[in-house]
Scaffold this motif. Structure first.
Motif, PDB file in Angstrom:
ATOM      1  N   VAL A 614       0.974  -0.998  -0.030  1.00 28.44           N
ATOM      2  CA  VAL A 614      -0.109   0.122   0.083  1.00 28.44           C
ATOM      3  C   VAL A 614       0.966   1.219   0.086  1.00 28.44           C
ATOM      4  CG1 VAL A 614      -1.891   1.393   1.114  1.00 28.44           C
ATOM      5  CG2 VAL A 614      -1.793  -1.159   1.081  1.00 28.44           C
ATOM      6  N   LEU A 615       0.846   2.094  -1.148  1.00 26.44           N
ATOM      7  CA  LEU A 615       1.747   3.155  -1.404  1.00 26.44           C
ATOM      8  C   LEU A 615       1.019   4.391  -0.646  1.00 26.44           C
ATOM      9  CD1 LEU A 615       2.579   2.500  -4.967  1.00 26.44           C
ATOM     10  CD2 LEU A 615       4.116   2.032  -3.049  1.00 26.44           C
ATOM     11  N   VAL A 616       1.711   5.009   0.421  1.00 25.70           N
ATOM     12  CA  VAL A 616       0.943   5.825   1.003  1.00 25.70           C
ATOM     13  C   VAL A 616       1.991   7.243   0.934  1.00 25.70           C
ATOM     14  CG1 VAL A 616      -0.066   4.451   2.945  1.00 25.70           C
ATOM     15  CG2 VAL A 616       1.901   5.198   3.485  1.00 25.70           C
ATOM     16  N   LYS A 617       1.244   8.468   1.187  1.00 20.82           N
ATOM     17  CA  LYS A 617       2.016   9.817   1.121  1.00 20.82           C
ATOM     18  C   LYS A 617       1.763  10.236   2.344  1.00 20.82           C
ATOM     19  CE  LYS A 617       2.245  13.768  -1.525  1.00 20.82           C
ATOM     20  NZ  LYS A 617       2.002  14.654  -2.683  1.00 20.82           N
ATOM     21  N   SER A 618       0.794  10.320   3.194  1.00 22.40           N
ATOM     22  CA  SER A 618       0.310  11.023   4.202  1.00 22.40           C
ATOM     23  C   SER A 618       0.331  10.013   5.532  1.00 22.40           C
ATOM     24  CB  SER A 618      -0.653  11.945   4.122  1.00 22.40           C
ATOM     25  OG  SER A 618      -1.608  11.077   3.986  1.00 22.40           O
ATOM     26  N   ASP A 619       0.139  10.728   6.471  1.00 19.44           N
ATOM     27  CA  ASP A 619       0.021   9.809   7.851  1.00 19.44           C
ATOM     28  C   ASP A 619      -1.437  10.000   8.321  1.00 19.44           C
ATOM     29  OD1 ASP A 619      -0.138  12.454   8.799  1.00 19.44           O
ATOM     30  OD2 ASP A 619       1.474  12.206  10.175  1.00 19.44           O
ATOM     31  N   CYS A 639      -0.495 -10.319   5.202  1.00 22.32           N
ATOM     32  CA  CYS A 639       0.627  -9.388   4.992  1.00 22.32           C
ATOM     33  C   CYS A 639       0.579  -8.195   4.263  1.00 22.32           C
ATOM     34  CB  CYS A 639       1.962 -10.128   4.759  1.00 22.32           C
ATOM     35  SG  CYS A 639       3.359  -9.333   4.807  1.00 22.32           S
ATOM     36  N   VAL A 640       0.425  -6.943   4.979  1.00 19.70           N
ATOM     37  CA  VAL A 640       0.275  -5.635   4.405  1.00 19.70           C
ATOM     38  C   VAL A 640       1.467  -4.812   4.411  1.00 19.70           C
ATOM     39  CG1 VAL A 640      -0.937  -3.547   3.938  1.00 19.70           C
ATOM     40  CG2 VAL A 640      -2.238  -5.467   4.114  1.00 19.70           C
ATOM     41  N   LYS A 641       2.067  -4.373   3.524  1.00 20.83           N
ATOM     42  CA  LYS A 641       3.394  -3.463   3.847  1.00 20.83           C
ATOM     43  C   LYS A 641       2.943  -2.046   3.332  1.00 20.83           C
ATOM     44  CE  LYS A 641       6.629  -7.133   3.035  1.00 20.83           C
ATOM     45  NZ  LYS A 641       7.029  -7.042   4.501  1.00 20.83           N
ATOM     46  N   LEU A 642       2.902  -1.209   4.334  1.00 23.30           N
ATOM     47  CA  LEU A 642       2.630   0.147   4.045  1.00 23.30           C
ATOM     48  C   LEU A 642       3.952   0.871   3.809  1.00 23.30           C
ATOM     49  CD1 LEU A 642       0.528   1.509   7.147  1.00 23.30           C
ATOM     50  CD2 LEU A 642      -0.476   0.932   4.881  1.00 23.30           C
ATOM     51  N   ILE A 643       4.211   1.507   2.630  1.00 25.41           N
ATOM     52  CA  ILE A 643       5.396   1.904   1.824  1.00 25.41           C
ATOM     53  C   ILE A 643       5.214   3.225   1.566  1.00 25.41           C
ATOM     54  CG2 ILE A 643       6.576   1.827  -0.197  1.00 25.41           C
ATOM     55  CD1 ILE A 643       5.420  -1.107  -0.672  1.00 25.41           C
ATOM     56  N   VAL A 677      11.311   3.906   2.115  1.00 26.20           N
ATOM     57  CA  VAL A 677      12.391   3.661   1.270  1.00 26.20           C
ATOM     58  C   VAL A 677      13.091   5.098   1.472  1.00 26.20           C
ATOM     59  CG1 VAL A 677      12.884   3.401  -1.136  1.00 26.20           C
ATOM     60  CG2 VAL A 677      10.825   2.603  -0.200  1.00 26.20           C
ATOM     61  N   VAL A 678      14.224   4.789   2.074  1.00 30.55           N
ATOM     62  CA  VAL A 678      15.134   6.118   2.383  1.00 30.55           C
ATOM     63  C   VAL A 678      16.063   6.617   0.935  1.00 30.55           C
ATOM     64  CG1 VAL A 678      14.700   5.702   4.676  1.00 30.55           C
ATOM     65  CG2 VAL A 678      16.994   5.050   3.422  1.00 30.55           C
ATOM     66  N   GLY A 679      16.726   7.641   1.225  1.00 34.18           N
ATOM     67  CA  GLY A 679      17.488   7.929   0.009  1.00 34.18           C
ATOM     68  C   GLY A 679      18.662   6.917  -0.368  1.00 34.18           C
ATOM     69  N   SER A 680      18.858   6.778  -1.606  1.00 34.19           N
ATOM     70  CA  SER A 680      19.797   5.815  -2.055  1.00 34.19           C
ATOM     71  C   SER A 680      20.447   6.642  -3.348  1.00 34.19           C
ATOM     72  CB  SER A 680      19.423   4.731  -2.645  1.00 34.19           C
ATOM     73  OG  SER A 680      18.332   4.636  -3.535  1.00 34.19           O
ATOM     74  N   LEU A 708      -0.211  -5.566  -7.445  1.00 37.37           N
ATOM     75  CA  LEU A 708      -0.702  -5.800  -6.073  1.00 37.37           C
ATOM     76  C   LEU A 708      -0.084  -4.745  -5.174  1.00 37.37           C
ATOM     77  CD1 LEU A 708      -0.495  -9.700  -5.876  1.00 37.37           C
ATOM     78  CD2 LEU A 708      -2.528  -8.147  -5.907  1.00 37.37           C
ATOM     79  N   MET A 709       0.348  -3.565  -5.630  1.00 34.50           N
ATOM     80  CA  MET A 709       0.834  -2.289  -5.055  1.00 34.50           C
ATOM     81  C   MET A 709      -0.434  -1.528  -5.336  1.00 34.50           C
ATOM     82  SD  MET A 709       4.770  -1.744  -5.242  1.00 34.50           S
ATOM     83  CE  MET A 709       6.154  -2.968  -4.653  1.00 34.50           C
ATOM     84  N   PHE A 710      -1.176  -1.016  -3.987  1.00 37.87           N
ATOM     85  CA  PHE A 710      -2.284  -0.147  -4.259  1.00 37.87           C
ATOM     86  C   PHE A 710      -1.889   1.298  -3.693  1.00 37.87           C
ATOM     87  CE2 PHE A 710      -4.052  -4.117  -2.520  1.00 37.87           C
ATOM     88  CZ  PHE A 710      -3.961  -4.731  -3.676  1.00 37.87           C
ATOM     89  N   MET A 711      -2.730   2.338  -4.418  1.00 39.36           N
ATOM     90  CA  MET A 711      -2.263   3.777  -4.149  1.00 39.36           C
ATOM     91  C   MET A 711      -3.689   4.434  -4.237  1.00 39.36           C
ATOM     92  SD  MET A 711      -0.595   4.858  -7.716  1.00 39.36           S
ATOM     93  CE  MET A 711      -0.571   6.574  -7.447  1.00 39.36           C
TER      94      MET A 711
END
Length: 732
Positions: A614-619, A639-643, A677-680, A708-711
């Protein structure tokens, strides 16, 4: 003062009894958001807390922190605990609870980035179909339908058939802007299933997938069976005798033959379809020119005779309107195949869809109306209604024996091209269903050389054969074979209408649920409602003409829907088996059934172990809650991954980690992991951008397909399109 001292002592005692919190687990809790609170005040508050010490009780609301940061196992795999009673009286309720979530920071490596670039390039390389090759794939079904649509329309509309066909073909002017708008918003494979999946719930999308699969199977079966019937009819009218094999055998042979053609790959199949369509257009052009010359020679004598004979049946205004309406309902058969175009939309080059729809529409108007007029002007009405191959007879009357043979060859070839249309369209749908975990992953297995999905192709052809053979008993009796074709053809007309209704329905849901999504053109809302009304009226008209087709349609649709539902809800079926086993304690003591409970739990966990992102931008917790709720109601996963992709300027939202832990407690059956996902080195300015390449790279890193990535729904100023990201939209 004594009261204050007592309070301070109590607070100090509580702090001494509380377990120490490691420094790495400290989180900054911001005060409630208030537009009146200016940024300088926030900065002053941060300065007062100090940089190396945790905030005081009054500043940080320490009780809230303790509630949000429960002591959890370091590995995150222990079961969540609850005081809610279990529904199982004799067995464990472990299946009701999942492990605790975790907080992870990752960096995308160069290997991940290269894998992401490869995925994006492969997605772009799939767009191999131009306007003519894309038109050819569906064009053989659309323009080849004249061989079975014209006799059906004459049977109910008589001399008014050209009027009925003209009205039917004009209705596509309503659908074309709708299909163009949907195609610009979601240039995805498997449409309109993909449309419904992105604008509504998955159960409704599975219903649309069932309709589509039945429609594609009907396209292939009707085309193959009509080609076999056409060949048998031509041989029966000559001295050649009859087919050496039963018609049902020839139909199956045609399905197998074009299954082999499909295994050569979609690009090569499109070239074959283009050759077939070019030959068909050349044949129909020659037939129209020669028949027009013949009609000019005989003038209007036969037309007048047919008009006089047809007007005798019912010349009242009500009778004429009834015949025109019934012909209009069956005249939609002349447009079948038009719905197949969006199914392979992901392989069409950008901006070509409007041209493809135009290339299919205008020839359909010209061929249906012109040929129907020529048939009534040259062939006697009794002979048309006799069930003969009317276009072959038209060629014989206008040009002679050589033209009749040419028309017969063209009919067989172009109808076989319709088989190819159904196979290739279904392949795209099945592939998308497999990616969405509705069907097993084995359906995506590719041949090493042609890269054709051989499991999908062979499975669909087998399913089409079953649909045809189950429609009526087969054998040496030609009547049974004719019944099978009649059943599937009647079902085809109703199936096509329901599939076409999915396009205005999808656009209506898009306007209501995803209106921010950028797209062009913008169809008027009145056109959408008119399309839905036309579908309802024409479907009712087809059932009125032949009531039994509703039963056949419902039976086949129910079988497909049950199969899809069982595959999508494996956990529910296993849970029901677990509950049934729980009801009989005697089974728990038998030696050969003693471990069934643990086995069922293990099977359920294996089914639900595949993660989704689950691609999230805010909290904002209400937004996060809605997205987790969507996953729980529509996907089989625990299993859900908040990204969250870190923005170099804004950083991590202050309450994202705390709210993720709250949701992890609120959904005990789901493990919610927070992935930052931090700086790289792959990102600009030291932070990875939210881009197709980096999403594909993260997909490779986490092992989660991008579908299967939701936004949430992007706005008009968003840089990337939905197809470029490959993600699914699940909220506004």
């Amino acid at each position: 003062m004594l009261k204050n001292d007592g309070h301070e002592t109590k607070e100090r005692d509580e702090d001494e009894r509380a377990p120490p919190i490691p420094e790495e687990n400290w989180i900054a809790v911001m005060p409630p958001r208030n537009s009146a609170l200016e940024p300088p005040k926030l900065a002053e508050q941060s300065e007062r807390t100090g940089s190396g010490n945790p905030p005081s009780f009054s500043q940080s609301q320490f009780d809230v922190i303790l509630r949000r940061q429960r002591v959890r196992p370091s590995n995150g795999f222990a079961l969540k605990q609850t005081n809610v009673p279990s529904r199982f009286l004799n067995l464990s309720n472990d299946i009701e609870f999942s492990g605790w979530g975790s907080f992870v920071r990752i960096q995308l490596s160069e290997e991940d980035y290269e894998a992401g670039q490869k995925t994006v390039r492969a997605r772009e390389d799939e767009k191999v179909l131009g306007q003519f090759t894309a038109s050819a794939l569906a064009g053989n079904a659309v323009l080849g339908s004249v061989f079975y649509a014209l006799p059906a329309v004459v049977g109910v509309a008589s001399i008014y058939s050209p009027i009925s066909l003209f009205i039917a073909t004009l209705t596509l002017f309503l659908w074309r802007p709708i299909m163009e708008e949907l195609g610009s918003a979601f240039p995805l494979q498997g449409a309109p299933y993909s449309y419904v999946l992105n604008v509504s719930s998955k159960p409704l999308a599975l219903l649309s997938a069932s309709l589509l699969l039945l429609d594609f199977a009907s396209t292939s079966v009707v085309s193959a069976a009509t080609a076999a019937s056409y060949l048998a009819g031509e041989l029966a009218t000559t001295n050649s005798g009859s087919l050496p094999l039963p018609e049902w055998t020839v139909t199956v042979i045609i399905l197998v033959l074009f299954m082999l053609v499909s295994l050569t790959g979609i690009k090569e199949s499109a070239k074959v379809a283009l050759c077939v369509l070019s030959f068909h257009i050349l044949t129909m052009t020659a037939l129209i020119i020669i028949s027009s010359i013949h009609l000019a020679h005989i003038r209007t004598s036969q037309m007048a005779a047919n008009w006089s004979l047809g007007a005798r049946s019912d010349s009242s205004s009500t009778g004429v309107a009834r015949q025109v309406f019934r012909g209009f309902c069956l005249g939609m058969l002349g447009l079948t195949g038009f719905e197949c175009t969006p199914a392979y939309l992901s392989r069409i080059k950008p901006g070509r869809l409007p041209l493809v729809l135009r290339n299919l529409h205008y020839p359909a108007v010209i061929l249906n109306c012109t040929l129907m007029t020529l048939v009534l002007g040259i062939i006697p009405l009794e002979e048309i209604l006799g069930g003969t191959n009317v276009l072959s007879v038209l060629g014989d009357r206008a040009g002679g024996r050589w033209l009749r043979i040419w028309i017969t060859v063209d009919a067989i070839v172009v109808l076989c091209g319709g088989v190819l249309t159904g196979i290739l369209s279904s392949t795209e749908l099945i592939s998308q269903l497999s990616l969405d975990h509705v069907l097993p992953t084995g359906f995506r297995k590719l041949l090493p050389v042609t890269k054709a999905p051989w499991v999908s192709i062979t499975s669909f052809c087998a399913f089409s054969a079953v649909v045809y053979l189950s429609a009526a008993p087969v054998g040496g009796n030609g009547g049974n074979e004719g019944k099978a074709l009649a059943v599937v053809s009647q079902m085809f007309s109703l199936t096509w209408l329901t599939v076409m209704s999915l396009f205005p329905l999808s656009l209506l849901l898009l306007r209501y649920n995803r209106h921010r999504l950028p797209r062009s053109p913008h169809t008027r809302l009145s056109v959408v409602f008119v399309c839905l009304a036309v579908c309802a009226v024409v479907a009712a008209g087809n059932v009125w003409i032949e009531p039994k087709i509703g039963g056949y349609f419902a039976a086949y649709l129910l079988v497909i829907l049950l199969l899809f539902s069982a595959s999508q809800n494996k956990t529910h079926l296993l849970r029901f088996a677990y509950w049934t086993f729980d009801q009989y304690p005697v089974l728990h003591r038998l030696r050969w059934t003693r471990g069934w409970g643990e086995k069922l739990i293990g099977m359920m966990r294996r089914v639900r172990k595949r993660p989704v992102g689950v691609l999230v931008k805010s909290d904002e917790i209400n937004h996060l809650f809605q997205m987790i709720l969507y996953v729980r109601n529509n996907e089989e996963t625990s299993c859900v991954k908040l990204i969250h992709f870190v923005d170099g300027e804004a950083g991590i939202p202050s309450e994202l980690e705390a709210n993720a832990k709250i949701l992890d407690e609120a959904f005990p059956e789901i493990t919610i992991d927070l992935v930052i996902v931090v700086g790289s080195q792959v990102g600009s300015g030291g932070a990875p951008a939210f881009s197709p390449t980096n999403i594909a790279a993260l997909s490779n890193r986490l092992g989660i397909p991008t579908c299967l990535m939701f936004m949430s729904c992007p706005g008009p100023r968003f840089e990337w399109g939905v197809a470029e990201l490959g993600t699914r939209i699940v909220s506004l």
